[in-house]
Design a protein around this motif. Sequence first.
Motif, short mmCIF file in Angstrom:
data_model
loop_
_atom_site.label_atom_id
_atom_site.label_comp_id
_atom_site.label_asym_id
_atom_site.label_seq_id
_atom_site.Cartn_x
_atom_site.Cartn_y
_atom_site.Cartn_z
N ARG A 14 0.83 -1.21 0.00
CA ARG A 14 0.00 0.00 0.00
C ARG A 14 0.86 1.26 0.00
O ARG A 14 0.64 2.19 -0.79
N LEU A 15 1.86 1.28 0.87
CA LEU A 15 2.75 2.43 0.94
C LEU A 15 3.54 2.59 -0.35
O LEU A 15 3.77 3.72 -0.82
N SER A 58 -5.65 -2.26 -6.36
CA SER A 58 -6.82 -3.11 -6.16
C SER A 58 -6.51 -4.58 -6.42
O SER A 58 -6.99 -5.46 -5.71
N VAL A 59 -5.67 -4.85 -7.44
CA VAL A 59 -5.30 -6.24 -7.74
C VAL A 59 -4.54 -6.86 -6.58
O VAL A 59 -4.83 -7.97 -6.15
N ARG A 60 -3.57 -6.13 -6.07
CA ARG A 60 -2.79 -6.64 -4.95
C ARG A 60 -3.64 -6.80 -3.70
O ARG A 60 -3.51 -7.76 -2.95
N GLU A 61 -4.51 -5.83 -3.47
CA GLU A 61 -5.37 -5.88 -2.29
C GLU A 61 -6.26 -7.12 -2.31
O GLU A 61 -6.35 -7.86 -1.32
N MET A 62 -6.90 -7.36 -3.44
CA MET A 62 -7.79 -8.53 -3.54
C MET A 62 -7.00 -9.84 -3.41
O MET A 62 -7.46 -10.78 -2.77
N TYR A 63 -5.81 -9.86 -4.01
CA TYR A 63 -5.01 -11.08 -3.96
C TYR A 63 -4.65 -11.45 -2.52
O TYR A 63 -4.85 -12.58 -2.08
N TRP A 64 -4.12 -10.47 -1.77
CA TRP A 64 -3.69 -10.78 -0.42
C TRP A 64 -4.85 -11.06 0.52
O TRP A 64 -4.73 -11.88 1.45
N ALA A 196 3.11 -23.75 4.70
CA ALA A 196 2.52 -23.76 3.37
C ALA A 196 3.38 -23.00 2.38
O ALA A 196 4.32 -22.29 2.75
N TYR A 197 3.03 -23.14 1.11
CA TYR A 197 3.64 -22.33 0.06
C TYR A 197 2.57 -21.88 -0.92
O TYR A 197 1.50 -22.47 -1.02
N TYR A 198 2.87 -20.81 -1.62
CA TYR A 198 1.99 -20.31 -2.67
C TYR A 198 2.85 -19.64 -3.73
O TYR A 198 4.00 -19.27 -3.49
N ASP A 199 2.31 -19.51 -4.92
CA ASP A 199 3.02 -18.88 -6.04
C ASP A 199 2.45 -17.50 -6.27
O ASP A 199 1.24 -17.36 -6.49
N THR A 200 3.30 -16.50 -6.23
CA THR A 200 2.84 -15.13 -6.39
C THR A 200 3.70 -14.42 -7.44
O THR A 200 4.59 -15.01 -8.02
N TYR A 201 3.42 -13.16 -7.68
CA TYR A 201 4.03 -12.42 -8.77
C TYR A 201 4.92 -11.31 -8.23
O TYR A 201 4.75 -10.84 -7.11
N THR A 202 5.89 -10.89 -9.03
CA THR A 202 6.69 -9.73 -8.65
C THR A 202 5.86 -8.45 -8.80
O THR A 202 6.02 -7.52 -8.02
N ASN A 203 4.98 -8.44 -9.80
CA ASN A 203 3.99 -7.37 -9.93
C ASN A 203 2.89 -7.90 -10.85
O ASN A 203 3.09 -8.89 -11.56
N PRO A 204 1.71 -7.29 -10.85
CA PRO A 204 0.58 -7.85 -11.60
C PRO A 204 0.80 -7.98 -13.10
O PRO A 204 0.15 -8.78 -13.75
N LEU A 205 1.72 -7.20 -13.68
CA LEU A 205 1.94 -7.27 -15.11
C LEU A 205 2.97 -8.33 -15.50
O LEU A 205 3.11 -8.65 -16.67
N ALA A 206 3.68 -8.88 -14.51
CA ALA A 206 4.72 -9.86 -14.81
C ALA A 206 4.12 -11.25 -14.98
O ALA A 206 3.26 -11.67 -14.23
#
Length: 284
Positions: A14-15, A58-64, A196-206
């Motif tokens: 967010r920051l 908004s994409v990051r917020e919903m994801y987390w 646990a583990y999960y697969d995430t992105y460096t940023n939404p466009l990557a």
Amino acid sequence: MMMLKKDRSIWRMRLETLAAIACFSYLVINTYLLKQKDFVVGGIIYLVLAAYYIWLFSVREMYWQRLFQLRLDAAVHREQYLAHEQPTPSVTALSLPIKITLRPGKRLWILLAVLCGLPLLILTILAIFFSISGQLANVLSSFRWIGIILLVLVLYFLSDASNEFCPTISVNEQGMAVHYLLRRTFLPWSDARLFAYYDTYTNPLAKQRFRVYELSGEHAFIHWSWRMFFSYWWEVRVNGQGIASDKRAEFVEHFSQVVMGYTHLSLCELVVPTQKKHAWSMIC
């Protein structure tokens, strides 16, 4: 429902988004709007950038938020989230205590020196030339561009989410401690409720994604990634000693065995509903 410590990454993001919006707003306003030239172009650029970062936020917020709900559910219904491959629990797989450190390697320092140093050197030479020539406006312009380059580089490295997942990790018979850039977290083995583990992105466009592991309880949350562990740009040390690249996959496997052995937890896989599962040919 079992309570788990919340992930602080969402606050960092967010920051980060607000800081990026502020920086780009300053550049657009200073370049176009205040100088009263290309007002329409400047307005369009500002609106496009603002819309992009609002969407990014908004994409990051919903994801987390969705991931947090999965974490809560997996802590209670662990059998529904079991990873396909389960390491064999073993408290003797590694000789404890161990301390894992990840630092930029020589290659990365050289690359950063070239990318940062060359433009700054050129601009500094131009600033000196303009200063000797008495062109004060051009001198100020050169220093402004130096500041912009430094700001962009800092934002780029801070915005790479993988940096947050590469702390210094210490493991002993009592639990696991991690040292992030500005904080330290310790989680006793007896307090762990989810591994646990999960697969995430460096940023939404990557398109590239990387794998993040977490060990969490009611009062502490730890996450890390082995992404940098397998990169030749980074230097890996275990108890102060370098670890050969062909031994790193085996070390990662043993690390999970130790965590499972002390916590008596199975390894879970968390997949956010909107996130497609990818086949992984290597540990990330």
